[in-house]
Scaffold this motif. Sequence first.
Motif, short mmCIF file in Angstrom:
data_model
loop_
_atom_site.label_atom_id
_atom_site.label_comp_id
_atom_site.label_asym_id
_atom_site.label_seq_id
_atom_site.Cartn_x
_atom_site.Cartn_y
_atom_site.Cartn_z
N LYS A 149 0.83 -1.21 0.00
CA LYS A 149 0.00 0.00 0.00
C LYS A 149 0.87 1.26 0.00
CE LYS A 149 -3.96 -2.14 2.32
NZ LYS A 149 -4.77 -2.20 3.57
N ARG A 150 2.00 1.22 0.73
CA ARG A 150 2.91 2.35 0.76
C ARG A 150 3.41 2.67 -0.65
NH1 ARG A 150 1.80 3.74 5.41
NH2 ARG A 150 3.20 3.79 7.21
N MET A 151 3.92 1.65 -1.32
CA MET A 151 4.50 1.87 -2.64
C MET A 151 3.44 2.23 -3.67
SD MET A 151 7.57 1.71 -1.87
CE MET A 151 7.96 2.30 -3.53
N SER A 152 2.27 1.65 -3.54
CA SER A 152 1.17 2.00 -4.44
C SER A 152 0.77 3.46 -4.25
CB SER A 152 -0.03 1.09 -4.18
OG SER A 152 -1.13 1.45 -4.99
N GLY A 153 0.77 3.92 -3.00
CA GLY A 153 0.43 5.31 -2.71
C GLY A 153 1.44 6.28 -3.30
N ILE A 154 2.73 5.93 -3.22
CA ILE A 154 3.77 6.79 -3.78
C ILE A 154 3.71 6.79 -5.31
CG2 ILE A 154 6.26 7.18 -3.91
CD1 ILE A 154 4.82 7.75 -1.17
N HIS A 155 3.40 5.64 -5.89
CA HIS A 155 3.24 5.56 -7.35
C HIS A 155 2.12 6.49 -7.81
CE1 HIS A 155 1.31 3.27 -10.88
NE2 HIS A 155 2.26 4.04 -11.36
N ARG A 156 0.98 6.43 -7.14
CA ARG A 156 -0.16 7.29 -7.52
C ARG A 156 0.18 8.76 -7.32
NH1 ARG A 156 -3.16 3.16 -4.95
NH2 ARG A 156 -3.23 4.40 -3.04
N PHE A 157 0.94 9.07 -6.27
CA PHE A 157 1.34 10.44 -6.00
C PHE A 157 2.10 11.02 -7.20
CE2 PHE A 157 5.01 12.99 -4.33
CZ PHE A 157 4.31 14.15 -4.04
N TYR A 158 3.15 10.34 -7.64
CA TYR A 158 3.94 10.84 -8.77
C TYR A 158 3.15 10.80 -10.07
CZ TYR A 158 8.25 11.17 -6.07
OH TYR A 158 9.21 11.55 -5.16
N LYS A 159 2.38 9.75 -10.26
CA LYS A 159 1.60 9.62 -11.49
C LYS A 159 0.66 10.80 -11.67
CE LYS A 159 -1.47 6.42 -13.95
NZ LYS A 159 -2.12 5.08 -13.91
N ASN A 160 0.02 11.22 -10.59
CA ASN A 160 -0.97 12.30 -10.67
C ASN A 160 -0.34 13.68 -10.73
OD1 ASN A 160 -3.98 11.33 -10.42
ND2 ASN A 160 -2.80 9.97 -9.12
N ILE A 161 0.73 13.91 -9.99
CA ILE A 161 1.33 15.26 -10.05
C ILE A 161 1.95 15.51 -11.42
CG2 ILE A 161 1.71 15.33 -7.56
CD1 ILE A 161 4.68 14.87 -8.07
N ILE A 162 2.34 14.41 -12.11
CA ILE A 162 2.86 14.56 -13.47
C ILE A 162 1.72 14.66 -14.48
CG2 ILE A 162 4.17 13.41 -15.29
CD1 ILE A 162 5.90 12.13 -13.10
N LYS A 163 0.76 13.76 -14.38
CA LYS A 163 -0.34 13.72 -15.33
C LYS A 163 -1.13 15.02 -15.34
CE LYS A 163 -4.59 11.14 -16.34
NZ LYS A 163 -5.44 10.00 -15.94
N PHE A 164 -1.42 15.55 -14.16
CA PHE A 164 -2.26 16.75 -14.07
C PHE A 164 -1.43 18.03 -13.93
CE2 PHE A 164 -4.96 13.25 -12.60
CZ PHE A 164 -6.04 13.42 -13.45
N LYS A 165 -0.11 17.91 -14.18
CA LYS A 165 0.78 19.06 -14.23
C LYS A 165 0.71 19.92 -12.97
CE LYS A 165 0.45 19.23 -19.27
NZ LYS A 165 0.11 20.04 -20.46
N LEU A 166 0.78 19.24 -11.84
CA LEU A 166 0.82 19.95 -10.57
C LEU A 166 2.20 20.53 -10.30
CD1 LEU A 166 -1.31 17.58 -8.30
CD2 LEU A 166 -2.07 19.47 -9.74
#
Length: 474
Positions: free
Chosen positions: A146-163
Amino acid sequence: MDRNSSARPGKSSEAQVTKIERFQVLTPNYGTPYSAATSISSDLNLELTNNEILYNFPVLLDSEGQPWDIANLYLIHKYHHTLNYNHRTYASIADHLLDYRRFLDSENIDYLHFPKLKQLKATYRFKKHIEGEIDSGRMTLDTGKKRMSGIHRFYKNIIKFKLIDSELIVEAPYEEVIRYIETTTDFGLKTFITVSSSDLALQGSKPLPDPDFIYDDGKTKPLTMHEQMVLLKALKKCDRAYQLLFYLAIFTGARLQTLSTIRICDLNRQLDYEGNLRLPVGAGTGIDTKKKARMTIIIPGWLVDDLKIYIRCSIAQGRRESSYYGDTESNYIFLTSKGTPFYTSKQEMKERLTGDPNSSNFGQPYSHTEGEAVRQFLQTLIRDIQKASPGFERFKFHDLRATFGMNLLEDELDRPDRKPITAILELVQQRMGHRNKEITLQYLNYRSRIEWKNHVQDQFESKLFSHVVRGRSE
């Protein structure tokens, strides 16, 4: 990690999560993405995104007590792109990010530290850290995943949505991986589902299900009939509110959250032709259920009568007078001696956060509860039972739900005019509110396993043990 972080290698991080009880999102009047140079000035024009007030929204702070901008921006962005806000879900996400931030602080690296050499990247160094925690036994494999999945989603979204500015990420924080999961359709056909993952994901299969348990919204174990009798006997000496709450759990199978948010006015319904109360719960009823699922619980008529008698007693009335709703029919049936509910309903949370500002209760701090008093009472009750019955096993309140399901199944199977198995399973599924029959089928399989274990035990006692050579005293 902020670019100007002063953390030193080996230094423990003081990053933390704080929760804001009344949180409303403000948006600036510009649409530029976040970057290291972006900051919010005091004279910036801000406006409300909407009128919703979020309860206990988590905010991540660095070691200096300053907001970790990108993590908080990620949480707010996630809120904007989800239909329902659940403070426990966001608390879990924040917990993963906090663990990551503390690791970054201890290693004195930035969250955007992605050199060409893969093993030096922040994400892979964290993965190695998590694997070490699992190997040492300080973390379970499930938590690590769950930890690693959470970090994966964190980077995936800040890149995808240009945060963040794309220029800040020169090298990718991970590699995308496509996995194929085999599954079986309702018609028994094998098929594969394509799942997008990353090489940050931890490998390792889930442990096989324990045959001594039923997996119904968690690991549960029904109480035997003897254990139920011992429990009911012990409850005779307890607070009447707890007695009735446990009776409801055993005779309806509803979850603690549901039973604790039933209100007095909910009992003012006509009983059905069998003399039972058919009570709708879930979305639109004011009675909470898991994921707002709609279903109907059936409360025996005798228990409805006892609940009404309890409601009229002086003890229950006194508890209501010191509670949020006062001595009204809008109040919960069950309150603690301090006048707080066993489980704070979503309706009360909304009323406290968005109610009339002129109300004396508006904006007042309160103790949000999620069954803590019941769990504490249960631990004390079990200790008292074990003094008289040392062999009595500990159990969770949620096990009473599985106990109801097993009791219902046994009752239907033992009827002289027994229905077909499929019809019995449909009845149990409906009464339990199961999403699919696979969960309900576990109850039938559990019963078969118990019967088989008892059969083997009888064989052991009657045949095998007769051939054992016992020691003889001289």
